[in-house]
Design a protein around this motif. Structure first.
Motif, mmCIF file in Angstrom:
data_model
loop_
_atom_site.group_PDB
_atom_site.id
_atom_site.type_symbol
_atom_site.label_atom_id
_atom_site.label_comp_id
_atom_site.label_asym_id
_atom_site.label_seq_id
_atom_site.Cartn_x
_atom_site.Cartn_y
_atom_site.Cartn_z
ATOM 1 N N MET A 119 0.983 -1.392 0.051
ATOM 2 C CA MET A 119 -0.060 -0.102 -0.039
ATOM 3 C C MET A 119 0.809 1.171 -0.034
ATOM 4 S SD MET A 119 -3.023 -0.957 -0.379
ATOM 5 C CE MET A 119 -3.965 0.531 0.406
ATOM 6 N N GLU A 120 1.948 1.271 0.871
ATOM 7 C CA GLU A 120 3.044 2.609 0.849
ATOM 8 C C GLU A 120 3.497 2.488 -0.494
ATOM 9 O OE1 GLU A 120 5.527 1.504 3.888
ATOM 10 O OE2 GLU A 120 4.344 1.854 5.459
ATOM 11 N N THR A 121 3.711 1.391 -1.140
ATOM 12 C CA THR A 121 4.113 1.798 -2.693
ATOM 13 C C THR A 121 3.125 2.275 -3.778
ATOM 14 O OG1 THR A 121 5.843 -0.227 -2.039
ATOM 15 C CG2 THR A 121 5.771 0.416 -4.405
ATOM 16 N N LEU A 122 2.213 1.691 -3.579
ATOM 17 C CA LEU A 122 1.239 2.018 -4.366
ATOM 18 C C LEU A 122 0.727 3.616 -4.299
ATOM 19 C CD1 LEU A 122 -1.442 -0.803 -4.250
ATOM 20 C CD2 LEU A 122 -0.225 0.026 -6.310
ATOM 21 N N THR A 123 0.901 3.928 -3.016
ATOM 22 C CA THR A 123 0.672 5.553 -2.545
ATOM 23 C C THR A 123 1.709 6.350 -3.191
ATOM 24 O OG1 THR A 123 -0.512 4.705 -0.534
ATOM 25 C CG2 THR A 123 0.595 7.051 -0.709
ATOM 26 N N ALA A 124 3.064 5.820 -3.039
ATOM 27 C CA ALA A 124 4.284 6.588 -3.380
ATOM 28 C C ALA A 124 4.073 6.590 -5.222
ATOM 29 C CB ALA A 124 5.590 5.816 -3.172
ATOM 30 N N LEU A 125 3.790 5.621 -5.653
ATOM 31 C CA LEU A 125 3.383 5.829 -7.286
ATOM 32 C C LEU A 125 1.959 6.532 -7.842
ATOM 33 C CD1 LEU A 125 4.336 2.146 -8.061
ATOM 34 C CD2 LEU A 125 5.389 3.996 -8.617
ATOM 35 N N GLY A 126 1.236 6.915 -6.769
ATOM 36 C CA GLY A 126 0.195 7.828 -7.152
ATOM 37 C C GLY A 126 -0.957 7.040 -7.457
ATOM 38 N N ALA A 127 -1.227 5.885 -7.218
ATOM 39 C CA ALA A 127 -2.378 5.016 -7.398
ATOM 40 C C ALA A 127 -3.622 5.472 -6.778
ATOM 41 C CB ALA A 127 -2.159 3.644 -7.183
ATOM 42 N N PHE A 128 -3.383 6.239 -5.794
ATOM 43 C CA PHE A 128 -4.579 6.763 -4.922
ATOM 44 C C PHE A 128 -4.733 8.142 -4.836
ATOM 45 C CE2 PHE A 128 -3.057 2.820 -2.275
ATOM 46 C CZ PHE A 128 -3.674 1.692 -2.983
ATOM 47 N N ASP A 129 -3.954 9.007 -5.615
ATOM 48 C CA ASP A 129 -3.761 10.394 -5.755
ATOM 49 C C ASP A 129 -5.065 10.889 -6.242
ATOM 50 O OD1 ASP A 129 -1.558 10.509 -4.695
ATOM 51 O OD2 ASP A 129 -0.425 11.183 -6.663
ATOM 52 N N SER A 130 -5.677 11.928 -5.623
ATOM 53 C CA SER A 130 -7.122 12.467 -6.226
ATOM 54 C C SER A 130 -6.997 12.733 -7.696
ATOM 55 C CB SER A 130 -7.251 13.584 -5.665
ATOM 56 O OG SER A 130 -6.392 14.792 -5.548
ATOM 57 N N SER A 131 -5.682 13.069 -8.302
ATOM 58 C CA SER A 131 -5.472 13.179 -9.766
ATOM 59 C C SER A 131 -5.951 12.133 -10.570
ATOM 60 C CB SER A 131 -4.216 14.035 -9.898
ATOM 61 O OG SER A 131 -3.309 13.336 -9.319
ATOM 62 N N THR A 132 -5.430 11.161 -9.996
ATOM 63 C CA THR A 132 -5.396 9.583 -10.547
ATOM 64 C C THR A 132 -6.854 9.285 -10.867
ATOM 65 O OG1 THR A 132 -3.118 9.101 -9.917
ATOM 66 C CG2 THR A 132 -4.606 7.101 -10.598
ATOM 67 N N LEU A 133 -7.330 9.407 -9.521
ATOM 68 C CA LEU A 133 -8.973 8.801 -9.457
ATOM 69 C C LEU A 133 -9.945 9.779 -10.080
ATOM 70 C CD1 LEU A 133 -8.911 7.524 -5.706
ATOM 71 C CD2 LEU A 133 -8.169 6.265 -7.722
ATOM 72 N N LYS A 134 -9.605 11.010 -10.302
ATOM 73 C CA LYS A 134 -10.400 12.209 -10.958
ATOM 74 C C LYS A 134 -10.888 11.710 -12.175
ATOM 75 C CE LYS A 134 -10.711 16.973 -11.779
ATOM 76 N NZ LYS A 134 -10.089 18.186 -11.785
ATOM 77 N N ARG A 135 -10.010 11.113 -12.817
ATOM 78 C CA ARG A 135 -10.361 10.839 -14.300
ATOM 79 C C ARG A 135 -11.503 9.649 -14.386
ATOM 80 N NH1 ARG A 135 -7.283 6.021 -16.580
ATOM 81 N NH2 ARG A 135 -5.720 5.489 -14.840
ATOM 82 N N PHE A 136 -11.548 8.734 -13.420
ATOM 83 C CA PHE A 136 -12.514 7.990 -13.451
ATOM 84 C C PHE A 136 -14.072 8.407 -12.914
ATOM 85 C CE2 PHE A 136 -8.812 5.106 -12.293
ATOM 86 C CZ PHE A 136 -8.909 4.298 -13.688
ATOM 87 N N TYR A 137 -13.961 9.295 -11.867
ATOM 88 C CA TYR A 137 -15.124 9.789 -11.455
ATOM 89 C C TYR A 137 -15.720 10.978 -12.485
ATOM 90 C CZ TYR A 137 -14.227 7.733 -6.975
ATOM 91 O OH TYR A 137 -13.979 6.895 -5.906
ATOM 92 N N SER A 138 -14.758 11.772 -13.076
ATOM 93 C CA SER A 138 -15.392 12.715 -14.123
ATOM 94 C C SER A 138 -15.732 11.924 -15.441
ATOM 95 C CB SER A 138 -14.062 13.453 -14.687
ATOM 96 O OG SER A 138 -13.115 12.640 -15.361
ATOM 97 N N CYS A 139 -15.733 10.619 -15.326
ATOM 98 C CA CYS A 139 -16.561 10.010 -16.608
ATOM 99 C C CYS A 139 -17.775 9.316 -15.996
ATOM 100 C CB CYS A 139 -15.425 8.788 -17.192
ATOM 101 S SG CYS A 139 -13.932 9.751 -17.968
ATOM 102 N N ALA A 140 -17.742 9.377 -14.863
ATOM 103 C CA ALA A 140 -19.094 8.523 -14.318
ATOM 104 C C ALA A 140 -20.175 9.179 -14.680
ATOM 105 C CB ALA A 140 -19.055 8.315 -12.956
#
Length: 353
Positions: free
Chosen positions: A332-353
């Motif tokens: 989980m720490e590594t995924l966080t460091a890679l930006g998997a949970f960043d708001s900018s990463t997730l925004k592209r999903f929610y913006s398409c919903a």
């Protein structure tokens, strides 16, 4: 300019993805070139080399031992004749498997280059001695003419509209919105000693849900199916199960439309990294310096270096602590460091919903 035959009929998807930058460099340099690859991975080649027509698929599936002997002989003879019709003058085999070395000899090319190996003088007119202390992509560079620029990066993958649409249908059949943010988890591998414990993958699924991502389990074949079932058995809320549901084109589409990927050392790990998403590879007795993901979006996790007496199928310390002691918090720490949970990463999903 010489007519160049490039041989890469390897059955390992990870090797292919690592080699593709070099294969493209040779195609770009030589107008009269033909690339031989395993037909199983046509979707990967076409996603990496869009609009490329100088391709010849090796019939790997038709040559499996479970196929009738007459069918295998016919498929092989037909392929060899197609290869020889190209009339190559130079043949380059950068993988150096027995089957590709044999094809080099059968190609009809007067000049044949490949890696030095036992009895290589029977197959090649020129050999290169490789140093086996770097990444596999560096070894390919030593034989390619010309090699891709270093440091080596995957070729970008493009998904097709057909694959995107068919993936959307599969996700909807599994009760998931196609635009829902997700994390891909591949709990299987070709060898059991490469597999992280199913209970750890199950715990990872729970942590991923706490980050508002949907865990999606992928895989193909008996070993992967067994691992996926064991992960599901540990979960109160089952993850989305796409094991044996996706072809390669759909898997590429899934990778390109996910926030991240976690899995053992395998071909899908390289596919995810090539797709540009946050990728965590879990490594044990295999060498991450040789087989780790390329680029800046991939990371390798292992608990410690292997004992010097360890072998891939034999653990000096028993139970492969190099892999099994990697914990979910590290992932989980590594995924966080890679930006998997960043708001900018997730925004592209929610913006398409």
């Amino acid at each position: 300019m010489s007519r160049l035959l490039i041989l890469f009929p390897c059955r390992h998807m990870g090797n292919l993805l690592i080699a593709l930058p070099h294969l493209k460099a040779m195609l770009d340099q030589h107008e009269n070139a033909l690339l031989v690859f395993d037909e199983t991975y046509r979707a990967v080649v076409e996603a990496s080399l869009p609009d490329e027509t100088r391709l010849l698929g090796y019939p790997g599936a038709a040559l499996e031992r479970n196929q009738p002997l007459a069918k295998r002989a016919y498929a092989y003879l037909r392929f060899v004749l197609s290869m020889r019709r190209f009339q190559p003058e130079l043949c380059i085999d950068i993988e150096g498997e027995q089957k590709s070395a044999t094809l080099a000899r059968l190609s009809g090319a007067e000049q044949r280059r490949g890696p030095a190996r036992a009895h290589s003088h029977w197959f090649y007119t020129e050999t290169r001695h490789l140093r086996h202390n770097g990444h596999r992509g560096e070894e390919y560079a030593a034989i390619s003419n010309p090699p891709a620029a270093m440091p080596l990066h995957y070729l970008p993958l493009q998904s097709t509209s057909h694959a995107e649409q068919s993936l959307q249908k599969i996700l909807e059949e599994n009760g998931q919105n196609a635009d829902e943010p997700r994390l891909i988890i591949h709990p299987g591998a070709t060898k059991y000693f490469k597999m992280w414990h199913p209970q750890q993958f199950a715990l990872l699924c729970q942590h991923v849900r706490s980050k508002d991502l949907t865990p999606v389990l992928i895989g193909a074949g008996r070993k992967d199916r067994r691992q996926v079932d064991q992960v599901q058995a540990c979960l109160k809320m089952p993850a989305v199960d796409l094991c044996d549901r996706l072809d390669l084109a759909q898997l590429i589409a899934l990778c390109r439309n996910s926030a991240g990927y976690v899995g053992n050392d395998s071909g899908p790990m390289h596919l995810a990294a090539a797709s540009g998403i946050a990728t965590v590879g879990l490594f044990g007795p295999t060498d991450e310096l040789r087989w780790g993901p390329l680029g800046d979006n991939g990371r390798v996790l292992r608990w410690q270096d292997c004992n010097r007496n360890c072998r891939r199928t034999y653990c000096e310390l028993e139970h492969y602590p190099c892999l099994q002691r990697v914990n979910v918090e590290q992932v989980m720490e590594t995924l966080t460091a890679l930006g998997a949970f960043d708001s900018s990463t997730l925004k592209r999903f929610y913006s398409c919903a």
